[in-house]
Scaffold this active site. Structure first.
Site, short mmCIF file in Angstrom:
data_model
loop_
_atom_site.label_atom_id
_atom_site.label_comp_id
_atom_site.label_asym_id
_atom_site.label_seq_id
_atom_site.Cartn_x
_atom_site.Cartn_y
_atom_site.Cartn_z
N PRO A 142 66.72 158.44 23.05
CA PRO A 142 65.49 157.89 23.63
C PRO A 142 65.82 157.06 24.87
O PRO A 142 66.92 156.53 24.99
CB PRO A 142 64.95 157.00 22.51
CG PRO A 142 66.11 156.70 21.63
CD PRO A 142 67.06 157.86 21.76
N LYS A 158 86.56 162.51 8.93
CA LYS A 158 87.28 162.87 10.15
C LYS A 158 87.39 164.40 10.27
O LYS A 158 87.79 165.07 9.30
CB LYS A 158 88.68 162.23 10.10
CG LYS A 158 89.43 162.33 11.39
CD LYS A 158 90.77 161.63 11.27
CE LYS A 158 91.63 162.01 12.46
NZ LYS A 158 93.02 161.66 12.27
N LYS A 182 62.82 156.64 39.94
CA LYS A 182 62.99 156.15 38.57
C LYS A 182 62.03 155.00 38.30
O LYS A 182 61.49 154.87 37.20
CB LYS A 182 64.43 155.63 38.37
CG LYS A 182 65.37 156.72 37.95
CD LYS A 182 66.77 156.21 37.78
CE LYS A 182 67.72 157.40 37.84
NZ LYS A 182 69.11 157.02 37.81
N ASN A 215 81.17 155.84 27.69
CA ASN A 215 81.38 155.90 29.14
C ASN A 215 82.12 154.65 29.58
O ASN A 215 82.40 153.76 28.77
CB ASN A 215 80.04 156.06 29.88
CG ASN A 215 79.10 154.91 29.58
OD1 ASN A 215 79.34 153.76 29.94
ND2 ASN A 215 78.00 155.22 28.91
N LYS A 256 59.44 155.47 35.25
CA LYS A 256 59.54 154.62 34.06
C LYS A 256 58.53 153.47 34.09
O LYS A 256 58.55 152.60 33.22
CB LYS A 256 60.97 154.05 33.94
CG LYS A 256 62.04 155.14 33.82
CD LYS A 256 63.38 154.61 33.34
CE LYS A 256 64.47 155.66 33.53
NZ LYS A 256 65.64 155.46 32.69
O1 C5P Z 1 67.42 157.40 34.12
P1 C5P Z 1 68.62 156.53 34.25
O2 C5P Z 1 69.53 156.59 33.06
O3 C5P Z 1 69.39 156.69 35.53
O4 C5P Z 1 67.98 155.06 34.33
C1 C5P Z 1 68.76 153.92 34.35
C2 C5P Z 1 68.01 152.76 33.77
O5 C5P Z 1 67.37 153.11 32.54
C3 C5P Z 1 68.92 151.61 33.46
O6 C5P Z 1 68.16 150.44 33.62
C4 C5P Z 1 69.27 151.87 31.99
O7 C5P Z 1 69.65 150.70 31.32
C5 C5P Z 1 67.97 152.45 31.43
N1 C5P Z 1 68.13 153.43 30.35
C6 C5P Z 1 67.72 153.16 29.06
N2 C5P Z 1 67.85 154.07 28.07
C7 C5P Z 1 68.35 155.30 28.33
C8 C5P Z 1 68.80 155.60 29.64
C9 C5P Z 1 68.68 154.65 30.62
O8 C5P Z 1 67.26 152.02 28.80
N3 C5P Z 1 68.47 156.17 27.35
#
Ligand code: C5P
Length: 396
Positions: free
Chosen positions: A305, A289, A337, A210, A341
């Protein structure tokens, strides 16, 4: 960046070959907003002329203890009267010896003795001079007297030798001066932070990634380090240099990032998830490839994860901070969030306002509610996040 706005600095330039780098330093300090007044010693003037420093600083340059330009003829007092610091760069072994013994036989050393502001010294000398017991004693004496030593660095020297004694580069010195003025709000804290995008391989040469630049994370890491923290940046591929005082661990995929984070976590007080971790990765990565066949190609994705949620879910988690970049409903999504989390703090940011620009506008969400921060240049926003975070941490 105007992080030294309103600061008056006296820059002492002594007679070392690194004096040519002091010209660049003046330019950088000025660009950061500082009002720089250069004091050139006799030796310094052998390497670079006063005209150069005058042109770059926009201020007259001082060389002589007996200069009659001051109304009261007290340059040695007046020059530092309202100064925020004296920085000597380059500082020769000779000036360090003089300072350590309180000698005052020229304008610069007299200013240093008569000052009531901090003194920062950037040594620059040959390896053997730096290692000489006399210089070791003098350096130790200066530190004991409250002087801040910046460097020296190791590397190739003008004399052809390699070793410790090189002056820090102007960029590093400017960063050190900015850092010097920051409150040590995170002293003694160990922080692990994720940064940048992840890269999820499809085959040996292709992948899914990204557009995260890593700028927010690197800016925050810099602010944390300048506040006195030990910072480990677990970083996906970005084109940024590591901020002074931070250690970078390079990773590519989300799985590698997770592994590196867990390896760095023991002893960490804080974990900050800033990375734009890919939510999915190809279920399998081809060994060779993938060849073009003209037929449709399906790539099956499997969820990655959630590193932040995994860290926050540990039995004794560090203080966890998340980031939520949203394009709408910031309050609802960010707070959602934070709760999902189990984070004590999340930094919410409406992406149409922030990404790419020099300024940023964020809202912090914690157990006490929402705290909008004023729109400001990114380094200032990073410092405001650091201040909020520091206030929430258990006392040490
Ligand atoms: O759920 P979302 O991706 O929007 O959450 C964003 C937050 O979670 C950010 O702090 C990002 O660094 C963290 N994140 C993570 N591992 C993932 C997805 C998001 O640590 N797989």
């Amino acid at each position: 960046m105007i992080e030294l706005k309103g600061r008056k600095l006296v820059l002492g330039v002594t007679g070392g070959v690194a004096a040519y780098k002091a010209a660049e330093l003046v330019r950088l300090l000025g660009k950061a907003g500082a009002d720089v007044h250069v004091v050139l010693t006799e030796g310094g003037a052998r390497f670079v002329t006063a005209v150069t420093f005058q042109a770059l600083s926009g201020n007259r340059v001082w060389t002589d203890l007996w200069d009659p330009r001051m109304d009261n003829n007290m340059a040695h007092i007046d020059l530092t009267r309202d100064a925020d610091a004296i920085l000597i760069a380059p500082a020769t072994a000779d000036v360090m010896a003089k300072l350590a013994h309180g000698q005052a036989d020229d304008l610069l050393t007299t200013l240093c003795l008569a000052r009531d502001c901090p003194l920062l010294v950037a040594p620059a000398m040959n390896r053997q001079m730096w290692e000489h017991p006399a210089t070791r004693r003098n350096a130790a004496q200066l530190v004991a007297d409250g002087v801040t030593l910046l460097g020296p660095a190791a590397g190739e020297q003008a004399c052809g030798e390699v070793g410790l004694g090189r002056m820090l580069e102007p960029e590093a010195l400017c960063e050190a001066v900015i850092g010097f003025f920051q409150p040590r709000l995170l002293a003694g804290r160990r922080i692990v932070m994720t940064a940048g995008p992840t890269f999820e391989a499809i085959d040996p040469v292709r992948g899914i990634t990204n557009s995260s630049s890593g700028k927010m994370a690197y800016g925050l890491a810099r602010a944390c380090a300048q506040a006195g923290a030990e910072v480990i940046l677990v970083s996906g591929p970005v084109a940024l240099s590591v901020p002074e005082g931070c250690r970078r661990v390079n990773v590519k995929s989300a799985l590698e990032m997770r592994e590196a984070v867990f390896a760095a976590l023991p002893g960490a007080d804080v974990f900050i998830g800033v990375a734009a971790v890919a939510d999915y990765r190809p279920a399998t990565s081809a060994e060779h490839k993938i060849k073009k066949s003209g037929a449709e190609l399906t790539i099956t994705l499997t969820p990655n994860p959630d590193i932040l949620a995994d860290v926050a879910g540990l039995p004794n988690p560090p203080f966890c901070v998340g980031f939520a970049a949203e394009s709408r409903n910031l309050d609802e999504y960010a707070e959602g969030k934070r709760k999902a989390k189990k984070l004590p703090l999340i930094v919410g940011n409406l992406v149409q306002d922030g990404l790419g620009g020099d300024d940023n506008e964020v809202v912090l969400f914690d157990a006490a509610g929402r705290h909008p921060l004023p729109k400001a240049p990114k380094p200032e926003v990073a410092r405001a996040i650091v201040a909020h975070l520091a206030a929430l941490l258990p006392k040490i």
